[in-house]
Design an enzyme around this catalytic site. Structure first.
Site, short mmCIF file in Angstrom:
data_model
loop_
_atom_site.label_atom_id
_atom_site.label_comp_id
_atom_site.label_asym_id
_atom_site.label_seq_id
_atom_site.Cartn_x
_atom_site.Cartn_y
_atom_site.Cartn_z
N HIS A 113 -54.40 -30.57 41.97
CA HIS A 113 -54.53 -31.81 41.66
C HIS A 113 -55.56 -32.35 41.64
CE1 HIS A 113 -51.18 -32.80 39.11
NE2 HIS A 113 -50.17 -32.15 39.82
N ASP A 114 -56.75 -31.72 42.76
CA ASP A 114 -57.56 -32.33 43.20
C ASP A 114 -59.33 -31.38 42.45
OD1 ASP A 114 -60.07 -34.44 42.55
OD2 ASP A 114 -59.65 -34.57 45.35
N LEU A 115 -58.93 -31.06 41.35
CA LEU A 115 -60.27 -29.55 41.68
C LEU A 115 -61.27 -30.37 40.78
CD1 LEU A 115 -58.24 -26.49 39.37
CD2 LEU A 115 -58.80 -26.67 42.20
#
Length: 266
Positions: A113-115
């Site tokens: 969820h935060d690539l």
């Protein structure tokens, strides 16, 4: 720990480089012990410790108030891109490394969820498959945890978060595939595809920068960047195959066999 050097402090967590048990580490220490900060801190530790993979930075030790990670000698992908975009070979190798890590995460029920380039380290500064190290699980979702402390929130980095994530949808692996598409776009162009990120996420704008890189990568980028998640690749494994095939179409060697880069769930 010895030789501690403070690197940053924010949101109640201090980040330091240090020496622990004879090796260089990156330490996160809880310094503001309110219930919400502790819940986020413990969540990150639990998710990060649940996967072991060569391209994922998991903690060496987890304590009540500290998380110790191996210190990666190199730069973030963002720092590398600050010097200019990558060519198709290096860009697809880096994206392939991130995808190998993501495949392992998804197999263990974790959605990152935060690539983004800031959360990808390049060991030794090399833009190579085996140099990739995926970090920072503060926003991640795990099906194994009884409570998702971020449930229903719009957590993420606007330029890299999927539209459904902006609406509060959590735990859909296809959100990571969207972010991977943005990351590959950024590697090739030196900037993400949607200048008005909030307008795109809210459905108010569809203006996207021209697709960068060779045409052999355009179909893959288009499938990843679609607003409709059902039209994205079905899985990280499927996207990995597509990326490897695209390298073949460009006359580049195939990506490594994923079976040789399997992870371990804990």
């Amino acid at each position: 720990m010895t030789d501690r050097v403070t690197l940053s402090e924010r949101a109640g967590v201090r980040c330091e480089s240090a020496c622990w048990a004879g090796r260089a580490v990156f330490a996160k220490t809880l310094v503001f012990d309110d219930p919400d900060t502790r819940a986020r801190f413990e969540h990150e530790g639990s998710v990060a410790a649940s996967v072991r993979h060569p391209l994922v930075v998991s903690p060496l030790a987890v304590a009540r108030d500290a998380l110790l990670f191996p210190l990666i000698g190199g730069v973030t992908l963002r720092e590398r891109l600050d010097g200019g975009p990558l060519g198709a070979d290096e860009a697809t190798l880096v994206a392939g490394g991130v995808l190998a890590a993501v495949t392992a995460l998804h197999a263990c029920g974790v959605t990152h969820h935060d690539l983004k380039p800031e959360n990808v380290m390049l060991d030794g500064g090399r833009a190579a498959f085996d140099a990739v190290r995926v970090i920072d699980f503060g926003m991640s979702h795990s099906v194994k945890l009884p409570l998702d402390i971020h449930s229903g929130t719009r957590m993420g980095t606007p330029h890299f978060m999927a539209p459904e994530q902006f609406l509060g949808v959590r735990g859909d692996p296809r959100s990571d595939l969207y972010s991977l598409g943005v990351l590959l776009f950024d590697c090739l162009a030196g900037e993400p595809p949607f200048e008005d990120a909030f307008g795109w996420l809210a459905g108010l704008s569809d203006l996207r920068a021209p697709l960068p890189g060779p045409e052999a990568l355009h179909g893959l980028l288009t499938r990843c960047l679609t607003r409709d998640r059902t039209q994205r690749p079905a899985s990280a494994t499927a996207l990995y195959t597509d990326l490897s095939d695209a390298r073949g179409a460009l006359g580049l060697p195939a990506l490594p066999d994923l079976e040789d880069w399997a992870g371990e769930c804990r």
